[in-house]
Each structure stands twice: as structure tokens, then as C-alpha cells.
Design a protein around this motif. Structure first.
Motif, PDB file in Angstrom:
ATOM      1  N   GLY A 198      35.318  36.208  36.357  1.00  0.00           N
ATOM      2  CA  GLY A 198      33.867  36.281  36.592  1.00  0.00           C
ATOM      3  C   GLY A 198      33.079  35.408  35.627  1.00  0.00           C
ATOM      4  N   ASP A 199      33.668  35.020  34.470  1.00  0.00           N
ATOM      5  CA  ASP A 199      32.968  34.127  33.534  1.00  0.00           C
ATOM      6  C   ASP A 199      32.844  32.733  34.147  1.00  0.00           C
ATOM      7  OD1 ASP A 199      32.799  36.128  31.657  1.00  0.00           O
ATOM      8  OD2 ASP A 199      34.497  35.417  30.454  1.00  0.00           O
ATOM      9  N   HIS A 200      31.824  32.004  33.719  1.00  0.00           N
ATOM     10  CA  HIS A 200      31.629  30.635  34.182  1.00  0.00           C
ATOM     11  C   HIS A 200      32.166  29.679  33.123  1.00  0.00           C
ATOM     12  CE1 HIS A 200      29.299  31.333  37.830  1.00  0.00           C
ATOM     13  NE2 HIS A 200      28.840  32.408  37.197  1.00  0.00           N
ATOM     14  N   ILE A 201      32.977  28.741  33.591  1.00  0.00           N
ATOM     15  CA  ILE A 201      33.570  27.762  32.675  1.00  0.00           C
ATOM     16  C   ILE A 201      33.203  26.352  33.127  1.00  0.00           C
ATOM     17  CG2 ILE A 201      35.523  29.205  31.996  1.00  0.00           C
ATOM     18  CD1 ILE A 201      37.254  27.487  33.922  1.00  0.00           C
ATOM     19  N   HIS A 202      33.363  25.425  32.195  1.00  0.00           N
ATOM     20  CA  HIS A 202      33.124  24.011  32.458  1.00  0.00           C
ATOM     21  C   HIS A 202      34.323  23.258  31.901  1.00  0.00           C
ATOM     22  CE1 HIS A 202      30.228  20.655  33.171  1.00  0.00           C
ATOM     23  NE2 HIS A 202      31.102  20.033  32.392  1.00  0.00           N
ATOM     24  N   ILE A 203      34.998  22.459  32.740  1.00  0.00           N
ATOM     25  CA  ILE A 203      36.151  21.677  32.306  1.00  0.00           C
ATOM     26  C   ILE A 203      35.725  20.219  32.257  1.00  0.00           C
ATOM     27  CG2 ILE A 203      38.500  20.948  32.866  1.00  0.00           C
ATOM     28  CD1 ILE A 203      38.909  23.692  34.154  1.00  0.00           C
ATOM     29  N   LYS A 204      35.886  19.624  31.078  1.00  0.00           N
ATOM     30  CA  LYS A 204      35.418  18.255  30.874  1.00  0.00           C
ATOM     31  C   LYS A 204      36.514  17.447  30.202  1.00  0.00           C
ATOM     32  CE  LYS A 204      31.509  15.749  28.898  1.00  0.00           C
ATOM     33  NZ  LYS A 204      31.028  15.063  30.068  1.00  0.00           N
ATOM     34  N   GLY A 205      36.772  16.258  30.745  1.00  0.00           N
ATOM     35  CA  GLY A 205      37.774  15.368  30.185  1.00  0.00           C
ATOM     36  C   GLY A 205      37.382  13.928  30.397  1.00  0.00           C
ATOM     37  N   HIS A 206      38.360  13.062  30.267  1.00  0.00           N
ATOM     38  CA  HIS A 206      38.106  11.629  30.397  1.00  0.00           C
ATOM     39  C   HIS A 206      37.603  11.276  31.797  1.00  0.00           C
ATOM     40  CE1 HIS A 206      38.508   7.407  29.528  1.00  0.00           C
ATOM     41  NE2 HIS A 206      39.250   7.238  30.614  1.00  0.00           N
ATOM     42  N   THR A 207      38.226  11.869  32.812  1.00  0.00           N
ATOM     43  CA  THR A 207      37.816  11.572  34.187  1.00  0.00           C
ATOM     44  C   THR A 207      37.379  12.802  34.960  1.00  0.00           C
ATOM     45  OG1 THR A 207      40.096  11.753  34.915  1.00  0.00           O
ATOM     46  CG2 THR A 207      39.306   9.554  34.363  1.00  0.00           C
ATOM     47  N   SER A 208      37.562  13.971  34.401  1.00  0.00           N
ATOM     48  CA  SER A 208      37.172  15.188  35.124  1.00  0.00           C
ATOM     49  C   SER A 208      35.967  15.827  34.433  1.00  0.00           C
ATOM     50  CB  SER A 208      38.341  16.169  35.190  1.00  0.00           C
ATOM     51  OG  SER A 208      38.855  16.407  33.914  1.00  0.00           O
ATOM     52  N   ASP A 209      35.098  16.392  35.259  1.00  0.00           N
ATOM     53  CA  ASP A 209      33.891  17.041  34.744  1.00  0.00           C
ATOM     54  C   ASP A 209      33.368  17.951  35.852  1.00  0.00           C
ATOM     55  OD1 ASP A 209      31.691  17.777  33.324  1.00  0.00           O
ATOM     56  OD2 ASP A 209      30.697  15.822  33.392  1.00  0.00           O
ATOM     57  N   PHE A 210      33.716  19.242  35.755  1.00  0.00           N
ATOM     58  CA  PHE A 210      33.254  20.178  36.777  1.00  0.00           C
ATOM     59  C   PHE A 210      33.115  21.568  36.178  1.00  0.00           C
ATOM     60  CE2 PHE A 210      37.850  20.239  36.943  1.00  0.00           C
ATOM     61  CZ  PHE A 210      38.193  21.558  37.122  1.00  0.00           C
ATOM     62  N   ALA A 211      32.328  22.392  36.861  1.00  0.00           N
ATOM     63  CA  ALA A 211      32.102  23.772  36.440  1.00  0.00           C
ATOM     64  C   ALA A 211      32.489  24.693  37.587  1.00  0.00           C
ATOM     65  CB  ALA A 211      30.649  23.972  36.061  1.00  0.00           C
ATOM     66  N   GLN A 212      32.919  25.889  37.233  1.00  0.00           N
ATOM     67  CA  GLN A 212      33.295  26.873  38.250  1.00  0.00           C
ATOM     68  C   GLN A 212      33.370  28.251  37.611  1.00  0.00           C
ATOM     69  OE1 GLN A 212      37.388  25.637  39.293  1.00  0.00           O
ATOM     70  NE2 GLN A 212      38.014  27.627  38.500  1.00  0.00           N
ATOM     71  N   PRO A 213      33.277  29.310  38.433  1.00  0.00           N
ATOM     72  CA  PRO A 213      33.525  30.649  37.901  1.00  0.00           C
ATOM     73  C   PRO A 213      35.038  30.897  37.854  1.00  0.00           C
ATOM     74  CG  PRO A 213      32.826  30.789  40.185  1.00  0.00           C
ATOM     75  CD  PRO A 213      32.741  29.340  39.792  1.00  0.00           C
ATOM     76  N   VAL A 214      35.466  31.801  36.983  1.00  0.00           N
ATOM     77  CA  VAL A 214      36.882  32.163  36.892  1.00  0.00           C
ATOM     78  C   VAL A 214      37.158  33.166  38.000  1.00  0.00           C
ATOM     79  CG1 VAL A 214      38.655  33.205  35.463  1.00  0.00           C
ATOM     80  CG2 VAL A 214      36.923  31.749  34.423  1.00  0.00           C
ATOM     81  N   ASP A 215      37.993  32.784  38.983  1.00  0.00           N
ATOM     82  CA  ASP A 215      38.306  33.653  40.113  1.00  0.00           C
ATOM     83  C   ASP A 215      39.648  34.352  39.946  1.00  0.00           C
ATOM     84  OD1 ASP A 215      35.951  32.905  41.455  1.00  0.00           O
ATOM     85  OD2 ASP A 215      36.939  31.173  42.368  1.00  0.00           O
ATOM     86  N   SER A 216      40.632  33.629  39.461  1.00  0.00           N
ATOM     87  CA  SER A 216      41.990  34.165  39.396  1.00  0.00           C
ATOM     88  C   SER A 216      42.684  33.658  38.145  1.00  0.00           C
ATOM     89  CB  SER A 216      42.774  33.727  40.640  1.00  0.00           C
ATOM     90  OG  SER A 216      44.122  34.106  40.520  1.00  0.00           O
ATOM     91  N   MET A 217      43.281  34.579  37.382  1.00  0.00           N
ATOM     92  CA  MET A 217      44.025  34.235  36.167  1.00  0.00           C
ATOM     93  C   MET A 217      45.375  34.922  36.208  1.00  0.00           C
ATOM     94  SD  MET A 217      41.024  34.841  33.318  1.00  0.00           S
ATOM     95  CE  MET A 217      42.192  35.050  32.033  1.00  0.00           C
ATOM     96  N   GLU A 218      46.402  34.232  35.693  1.00  0.00           N
ATOM     97  CA  GLU A 218      47.738  34.818  35.630  1.00  0.00           C
ATOM     98  C   GLU A 218      48.383  34.497  34.293  1.00  0.00           C
ATOM     99  OE1 GLU A 218      50.432  33.819  38.738  1.00  0.00           O
ATOM    100  OE2 GLU A 218      49.133  34.549  40.336  1.00  0.00           O
ATOM    101  N   ILE A 219      49.082  35.482  33.754  1.00  0.00           N
ATOM    102  CA  ILE A 219      49.926  35.289  32.570  1.00  0.00           C
ATOM    103  C   ILE A 219      51.324  35.723  32.975  1.00  0.00           C
ATOM    104  CG2 ILE A 219      50.401  35.986  30.198  1.00  0.00           C
ATOM    105  CD1 ILE A 219      47.404  36.450  29.835  1.00  0.00           C
ATOM    106  N   ASP A 220      52.278  34.798  32.896  1.00  0.00           N
ATOM    107  CA  ASP A 220      53.666  35.067  33.300  1.00  0.00           C
ATOM    108  C   ASP A 220      53.735  35.631  34.723  1.00  0.00           C
ATOM    109  OD1 ASP A 220      54.664  34.153  30.876  1.00  0.00           O
ATOM    110  OD2 ASP A 220      54.511  36.142  29.952  1.00  0.00           O
TER     111      ASP A 220
END
Length: 151
Positions: free
Chosen positions: A97-119
Motif C-alpha cells: 500500500g506504500d507508494h514508492i519511486h524507482i529511479k535509475g540511469h534509464t528508469s524513472d517511475f512511481a507506483q504503489p506496492v501491490d505485492s511483496m514476497e520473501i522466499d
């Protein structure tokens, strides 16, 4: 007399072969001498060159966080066929449900966290130091920085 003529004929036949051998012997030393000259040139001390100081590059500037965001982690891997990025959380807690922003050399977008998995287990939150899979809407790359919207 016939034997003298045969001996002379044999001698004449041998002379051209001997002459060819001498020609070959004469040409071979010339080549060897030429090789010696080039080898001597190669061994000669190279001309003194002015030594240049290596260019000192300043360290890359720290990435600037978008306004209202704080850095929380980094993308360590991206699975293209699944559209899943593996993130390593550096600080803070990330929840569904948190909102994140992913930024890199060629990528730059924002989205809410919908699904997370650990192992391969669905989780609702992850803490600092944990690596987890996150479904993303666009292509992310390794070393992209992940920001979270400040509350």
C-alpha cells in the motif's frame, strides 16, 4: 674422348646449380642483416615521452531524492519474464500500500506496492536489511534506487 666430353657436360650441368646455391646464400644473409637492423631498432631506447598525470575523476554525485521522498533501498536484480524486481531494503519499513519511486540511469517511475514476497511467501511488510521480491509495472534495472513517499 667421349668420357672427357661427358665429364665436361656434367661439370657444366653442375655449375648452374652451384651458381643458384650461391645466389641463395647471398640473398639469405641480406635478409638476416635486415632482420638484425630492425631488431636493433626495436632494442633501441624509445624516445622519452612526457608523462601525463592520470585524469582524476570526481566521485559520482549522490543521487538526489525526489521531493517528498526518502531513499529506502536498491534494486539488486530484475526478472524480466515475471516483471519482478528484487529489492534490498537499507532503512525503514516498507508495507503493501506504500507508494514508492524507482529511479535509475534509464528508469524513472512511481507506483504503489501491490505485492511483496520473501522466499516465495507473500508478506505485508519488510524491514531493514531484508531482500524481497516486488512486482513492478515498468522495467527496473540493477542499482536503481528505491524511494518511499514520506508520511
Amino acid at each position: 674422348m667421349a668420357t672427357k666430353k661427358k665429364a665436361k657436360a656434367k661439370a657444366k650441368k653442375k655449375k648452374p646449380a652451384a651458381a643458384k646455391a650461391t645466389v641463395r646464400k647471398k640473398s639469405a644473409p641480406k635478409k638476416a642483416a635486415a632482420k638484425k637492423k630492425t631488431a636493433a631498432k626495436a632494442r633501441a631506447a624509445p624516445k622519452a615521452k612526457a608523462k601525463r598525470k592520470p585524469a582524476v575523476m570526481p566521485p559520482p554525485a549522490a543521487p538526489v531524492a525526489p521531493p517528498g521522498m526518502e531513499r529506502i533501498g536498491v534494486v539488486t536484480h530484475y526478472y524480466n519474464h515475471l516483471s519482478v524486481a528484487i529489492l534490498k531494503l537499507e532503512k525503514g519499513i516498507l508495507r503493501v500500500g506504500d507508494h514508492i519511486h524507482i529511479k535509475g540511469h534509464t528508469s524513472d517511475f512511481a507506483q504503489p506496492v501491490d505485492s511483496m514476497e520473501i522466499d516465495h511467501v507473500h508478506v505485508n511488510e519488510a524491514g531493514p536489511g531484508q531482500s524481497f521480491g516486488l512486482r513492478v509495472r515498468e522495467h527496473a534495472r540493477e542499482h536503481d534506487v528505491v524511494y518511499k513517499a514520506k508520511a
